[in-house]
Design a protein around this motif. Structure first.
Motif: not given
Length: 314
Positions: A226-236, A223-224
């Protein structure tokens, strides 16, 4: 000298661990959360999400993103690391920082408390600001040039080097004699469409073992944040939010269908790839495909089907 000779020739000089895919691509996956890619800011890298990030290893490299909320603080980061530790997490990658001082402070803090591997990517332009940190595996990011390679020879303490290169520069890199004991991850820069590709994509993707796999070799277990706290499967894959650390627990994420759809996004689950005889040997970056085609199941960079589908979209 053919391509296989090029590969053997290069190994004697640089430990090229991966080409156009992350370091963990060859590891087996068990369906559990194995690694976190943690962004520490919006980033100051060369490529931005507005203009496009034409690189598969941008996942562990320094790019520029738009923050949708306030940055997470050190207390929130500590909570995530503690929870990840309890889950038996293996790896933390620290990327996309705004300030080197912030990167160093948080890297030291996490390295002191996390029992697994901690990696941090730092631009070679900023390397003088970083002293070696015990337990921290530093990856130096650079654009390919002979000057950058010469500087890399003085960084023998670094764990690895992330080298951004166009394909012609990659072939030059294979001929270079560089005394660097760490691993090298070659990040090939892709054009926005197959129509502009001027190299052999199978040669670049360098082919994983030819066998079926339940999990995607790159996305699985990852998981990625982000600096704003959101979680995504990949930073891209910024448009695919699967959670937020301000309200979601890490232990629950692998149970979510939306995340597992990415972890199991193998070629058997992509309609146009399902019957291809090369599906198990063609490693692809879903983030690059999505950037190029707008479709997470896209085949923009498939040399067999891409041009035909693009010419006949109906």
């Amino acid at each position: 000298m053919d391509s296989s000779d090029h590969w053997k020739f290069s190994v004697n000089r640089l430990k090229i661990a991966t080409v156009a895919k992350p370091p963990w691509s060859y590891k087996s996956h068990n369906g559990k959360l194995e690694r976190i890619i943690l962004s520490l800011g919006s980033g100051k890298g060369k490529f931005s999400e507005i203009c496009g990030i034409p690189r598969s290893l941008g996942c562990i490299g320094n790019n520029r993103f738009i923050l949708r909320d306030e940055k997470i603080g050190i207390e929130e980061i500590e909570r995530v690391v503690k929870e990840f530790t309890r889950l038996g997490g293996r790896e933390i990658y620290l990327v996309n920082y705004d300030e080197v001082e912030e990167l160093i402070e948080i890297s030291r803090h996490i390295s002191a408390s996390f029992p697994g591997d901690v990696f941090t990517t730092i631009r070679i332009e900023d390397i003088d600001a970083l002293d070696p940190v015990e337990g921290l595996k530093v990856i130096v990011e650079m654009e390919y040039s002979e000057d950058a390679l010469s500087e890399l020879e003085h960084l023998k303490w670094a764990h690895g080097a992330l080298i951004m290169a166009r394909y012609t520069e990659y072939t030059e890199l294979l001929q270079q004699k560089v005394e660097f004991p760490g691993e090298v991850y070659v990040d090939i820069l892709f054009p926005g469409s197959l129509k502009n590709v001027e190299f052999n994509l199978f040669e670049v993707k360098k082919l994983l073992p030819s066998s079926p796999n339940k999990y995607h070799s790159c996305l699985a277990g990852t998981i990625a944040i982000a600096a704003d706290g959101y979680i995504t499967p990949c930073p891209l894959l910024r448009n695919f939010v699967v959670g937020n650390i301000r309200k979601d627990k890490l232990w629950y994420l692998p149970r979510r269908k939306v995340l597992n759809q990415f972890w199991t996004l193998t070629k058997d689950n992509i309609t146009l790839c399902r019957s291809c005889p090369f599906k198990y040997t063609c490693h692809d970056c879903r983030a690059l495909e999505y950037q190029a085609s707008g479709d997470i199941h896209g085949i923009e960079y498939c040399e067999f089907l891409g041009i035909k589908v693009n010419q006949n979209p109906e």
